[in-house]
Enzyme design. Sequence first.
Site, mmCIF file in Angstrom:
data_model
loop_
_atom_site.group_PDB
_atom_site.id
_atom_site.type_symbol
_atom_site.label_atom_id
_atom_site.label_comp_id
_atom_site.label_asym_id
_atom_site.label_seq_id
_atom_site.Cartn_x
_atom_site.Cartn_y
_atom_site.Cartn_z
ATOM 1 C CD GLU A 159 -2.864 1.901 4.652
ATOM 2 O OE1 GLU A 159 -2.716 2.061 3.423
ATOM 3 O OE2 GLU A 159 -2.785 2.836 5.482
ATOM 4 C CG ASP A 160 0.602 1.328 2.065
ATOM 5 O OD1 ASP A 160 0.024 1.497 3.164
ATOM 6 O OD2 ASP A 160 1.253 2.231 1.506
ATOM 7 C CG PHE A 200 10.985 3.396 5.835
ATOM 8 C CD1 PHE A 200 9.890 4.001 6.429
ATOM 9 C CD2 PHE A 200 11.227 3.624 4.478
ATOM 10 C CE1 PHE A 200 9.058 4.847 5.697
ATOM 11 C CE2 PHE A 200 10.400 4.465 3.745
ATOM 12 C CZ PHE A 200 9.318 5.070 4.357
ATOM 13 N NE ARG A 240 3.307 6.706 -3.772
ATOM 14 C CZ ARG A 240 2.958 6.774 -2.487
ATOM 15 N NH1 ARG A 240 2.695 5.671 -1.810
ATOM 16 N NH2 ARG A 240 2.867 7.939 -1.871
ATOM 17 C CG ASP A 250 4.269 2.276 11.183
ATOM 18 O OD1 ASP A 250 4.898 1.434 11.824
ATOM 19 O OD2 ASP A 250 4.701 3.441 11.000
HETATM 20 P P1 IMP Z 1 0.094 4.321 10.564
HETATM 21 O O1 IMP Z 1 -0.948 5.392 10.587
HETATM 22 O O2 IMP Z 1 1.240 4.625 11.496
HETATM 23 O O3 IMP Z 1 -0.449 2.923 10.777
HETATM 24 O O4 IMP Z 1 0.806 4.392 9.189
HETATM 25 C C1 IMP Z 1 0.257 4.005 8.069
HETATM 26 C C2 IMP Z 1 0.891 4.700 6.887
HETATM 27 O O5 IMP Z 1 2.251 5.056 7.082
HETATM 28 C C3 IMP Z 1 0.884 3.745 5.738
HETATM 29 O O6 IMP Z 1 -0.275 3.906 4.987
HETATM 30 C C4 IMP Z 1 2.108 4.139 4.957
HETATM 31 O O7 IMP Z 1 1.752 5.117 4.022
HETATM 32 C C5 IMP Z 1 3.031 4.759 5.950
HETATM 33 N N1 IMP Z 1 4.117 3.817 6.320
HETATM 34 C C6 IMP Z 1 4.249 3.151 7.493
HETATM 35 N N2 IMP Z 1 5.352 2.386 7.489
HETATM 36 C C7 IMP Z 1 5.918 2.563 6.282
HETATM 37 C C8 IMP Z 1 7.096 1.996 5.657
HETATM 38 O O8 IMP Z 1 7.840 1.179 6.213
HETATM 39 N N3 IMP Z 1 7.335 2.405 4.393
HETATM 40 C C9 IMP Z 1 6.549 3.306 3.723
HETATM 41 N N4 IMP Z 1 5.441 3.831 4.259
HETATM 42 C C10 IMP Z 1 5.131 3.475 5.528
HETATM 43 MG MG MG Z 2 -0.475 4.581 3.099
#
Ligand code: IMP
Ligand code: MG
Length: 170
Positions: free
Chosen positions: A95-96, A148, A161, A99
């Site tokens: 995963e990138d 962000f 990206r 969050d």
């Molecule tokens: P989660 O489900 O809230 O953990 O979010 C995960 C997804 O939200 C990641 O795979 C990202 O695609 C996106 N995301 C969360 N934070 C950021 C950020 O700071 N920049 C860009 N994408 C984000």
């Molecule tokens: Mg993602």
Amino acid sequence: MENINVLINKARIEKRIDEMAKEIEKDYEGKEIVFLGILKGSVPFMWELSKRIKNDIIFEFIEVSSYKGTESTGTISLHKDIKNSIEGKDVIIVEDIVDTGKTIDFLLKHLQEKGANSIKIATLLSKPSRRVIELNVDYIGFKIEDKFVVGYGLDYDQKLRNLPYIGYIE
Ligand code: IMP
Ligand code: MG
């Protein structure tokens, strides 16, 4: 586009990915690993990480989304599932950024009945202060504060990206 500030430069990212690769090689000695990349953000990290690892690595991809602009919708939708069986396989979800944790939580539940031998998580970035669901993330590149971020796979409305570093927007 507003000003983009560098948060983590390319050299630091690559040095950290080197370390993560060594750790994974040690943990998976002689084993084949399925790298399950979450499209689209994981692509640069998955490539940089996998090319540093000598194990046999199989690439699989799954596509989910939760974000619109800089705001999480909180609802995860699955756009593309895996076609090949992962039964009995050792899987690392790549995963990138983790969050809120909702995406990984959704995926772990989705993968549950697919019969993998093991499932671990590797992420380039983590924002621990944003976590809504407590998760054990096995490999974390960098823990960052609640900003962000863009670049190295991470997008702002599908763009940025391809930045070779991790930046944040003012
Ligand atoms: P989660 O489900 O809230 O953990 O979010 C995960 C997804 O939200 C990641 O795979 C990202 O695609 C996106 N995301 C969360 N934070 C950021 C950020 O700071 N920049 C860009 N994408 C984000
Ligand atoms: Mg993602």
